[in-house]
Design an enzyme around this catalytic site. Structure first.
Site: not given
Length: 485
Positions: A205, A389
């Site tokens: 991320e 995720e």
């Protein structure tokens, strides 16, 4: 369909509620029986679909001063007064450093076949560059061997937010020299573990690290400003591309190399035309600033002038490297509207009325996952994708059995897996799913008051107690299918 037309049409749809589960079921084209003798219909996945779970080093390892580990930016940040809820830190976290074998057993009991964990850069290279700490790598050696002995694929991630403080003192992600620092670190780790670990994730991320850690200041290292944010995005992209090229050369065809991005569709609040430019700008910042340089070798149009001030002429060529897979972290859509005080002139607004919310007040929008996967299929060459995720925080509710009966989390996971199955049916190249997360952990600025885990962790004793969602997910893995109810 043009994005604007799609958004305006989609926003008229009813938000996904309990009744929405039936809608997902109707869209699935692969009904099977969950188990012999039952009448519960389910949706199956391809035979080679990979099931697993994800964690990150600072959130679970603890042992922050053991065996030569030096401080990370999150050690510094969490020990700064008022930064973390309740004054929590990751000093002990879930004590995974000492209890990893128990945690691997939990994965194996559930039938998981992949574990995406992260390497703590300050555990391996305490100063960020230079000497490698053998004891730090010894831990990941033991973890890798334990996973393989249980039939679980190790998926190491080289950076999940815990930058060595020593590198932050040299500018961290705002210093373009970090591309070389990261590559040297990546080569050192893969040289030690690469004979056994075959799937390597570069970053986790990068846009989130940049926005919250270098733009708004709510995450470590606590920097603020538009220019600082953009430098952090660009230099992470540059480090990723430089490392990918070096590892491709070092590992040949023996490794599968990829990265992980948080991809969240950006919608205008209320579907209003006046909010549409804000949604496009935030989409460019959050999603396109990492996707477009990697897959298309260009900056997103809305930010092209900004990045041009930061980049050097050959940077895009260095970033635009082939990947064997893309990890996608998805939680919800982002509903945007103009905000003159916002980092990029945008701000968060409300999801459509009636949308369910998690314990963190995040919208529950499983069809947003389908939207992301469809866009990767249509606009980015349909790369092999793993959901790396996906999960939700909900307050723990202890049932008569004495364990957490987290039915809301089960519903969240079920609806997102049904959306994933629908996307596979429609041709999206989705290869696997890794739930977030195994354990109730240190949830960054939220400390320990948020619970995303399939397993409860007693903060005093560190005892692990599987929740109802753990057993539910184990059943999904065992059947390679998701029940519709």
């Amino acid at each position: 369909m043009r994005r604007r037309t799609f958004l305006k049409t989609a926003l008229k749809a009813t938000a996904v509620t309990a009744a929405g589960t039936a809608a997902f079921a109707a869209l699935s084209r692969k009904p099977v029986q969950a188990a012999p003798g039952t009448a519960v219909p389910s949706t199956s996945f391809p035979d080679d679909f990979l099931w697993g779970v994800s964690t990150s080093s600072y959130q679970i390892e603890g042992a922050v001063a053991e065996d030569g580990r030096a401080p990370s930016v999150w050690d510094t940040f969490s020990h700064s007064y008022g930064r973390i809820a309740n004054g929590d830190t990751g000093d002990v976290a879930c004590d995974h450093y000492h209890r990893y074998a128990e945690d691997v057993d939990l994965m194996a009991r559930a039938g998981m076949k992949a574990y995406r964990f992260s390497i703590a850069w300050p555990r391996v290279m305490p100063q960020g560059t230079g000497a490698v700490n053998a004891k730090g790598l010894d831990f990941y050696d033991r973890l890798t061997d334990t996973l393989l002995a249980k039939g679980i694929q190790p998926w190491p991630c080289l950076f999940h937010w815990d930058l060595p403080q020593a590198l932050q003192d040299r500018g961290g992600w705002t210093n373009r020299d970090i591309a070389g620092w990261f590559t040297d670190y990546a080569l050192a780790v893969t040289a030690r573990l690469g004979d056994r670990a075959k799937h390597w994730v570069m970053l986790n991320e990068p846009s989130v690290v940049a926005i919250f850690g270098h733009g708004t200041g709510g995450h470590a290292p606590g920097l603020t400003g538009r220019e600082t944010c953009l430098k952090a995005i660009h230099h992470q992209n540059l480090a990723q591309g430089t490392a990918l090229a070096a590892l491709r050369k070092a590992g040949g065809r023996n490794w599968q190399l990829g990265t992980v991005l948080s991809l969240q569709p950006s919608w205008p609040v209320g579907g209003l035309d006046s909010n549409y430019p804000a949604s496009l700008m935030w989409d460019a910042v959050w999603n396109r600033s990492c996707l477009d340089p990697l897959f298309k070798g260009r900056f997103p149009e809305l930010l092209e002038a900004d990045f041009a001030r930061i980049a050097k002429p050959d940077d895009l060529a260095r970033i635009n490297q082939p990947v064997d897979f893309l990890g996608v972290n998805y939680y919800s859509r982002m509903h945007q509207q103009p905000d003159l005080q916002g980092l990029f002139g945008t701000g968060y607004g409300s999801a459509p009325e009636g949308t369910r919310k998690t314990g963190m007040d995040w919208p529950v929008e499983p069809d947003g996952l389908s939207e992301i996967l469809a866009e990767l299929q249509e606009k980015y060459g349909n790369p092999p994708v793993y959901v790396t995720e996906n999960g939700a925080d909900y307050p723990d509710s202890i049932g008569p059995s004495g364990r957490v009966e987290d039915r809301d989390r089960i519903a969240y996971l079920r609806d997102h897996l049904l959306a994933a199955a629908k996307s596979i049916d429609e041709g999206c190249n989705l290869k696997g799913y890794m739930a977030w997360t195994l354990l109730d952990n240190f949830e960054w600025s939220e400390g320990y008051r948020r619970h995303f885990g399939l397993v409860q962790v007693d903060r005093k004793t560190m005892a692990r107690t599987p929740k109802a969602s753990y057993d539910w997910y184990a059943s999904v893995i065992r059947n390679n299918a998701v029940p519709l109810a």
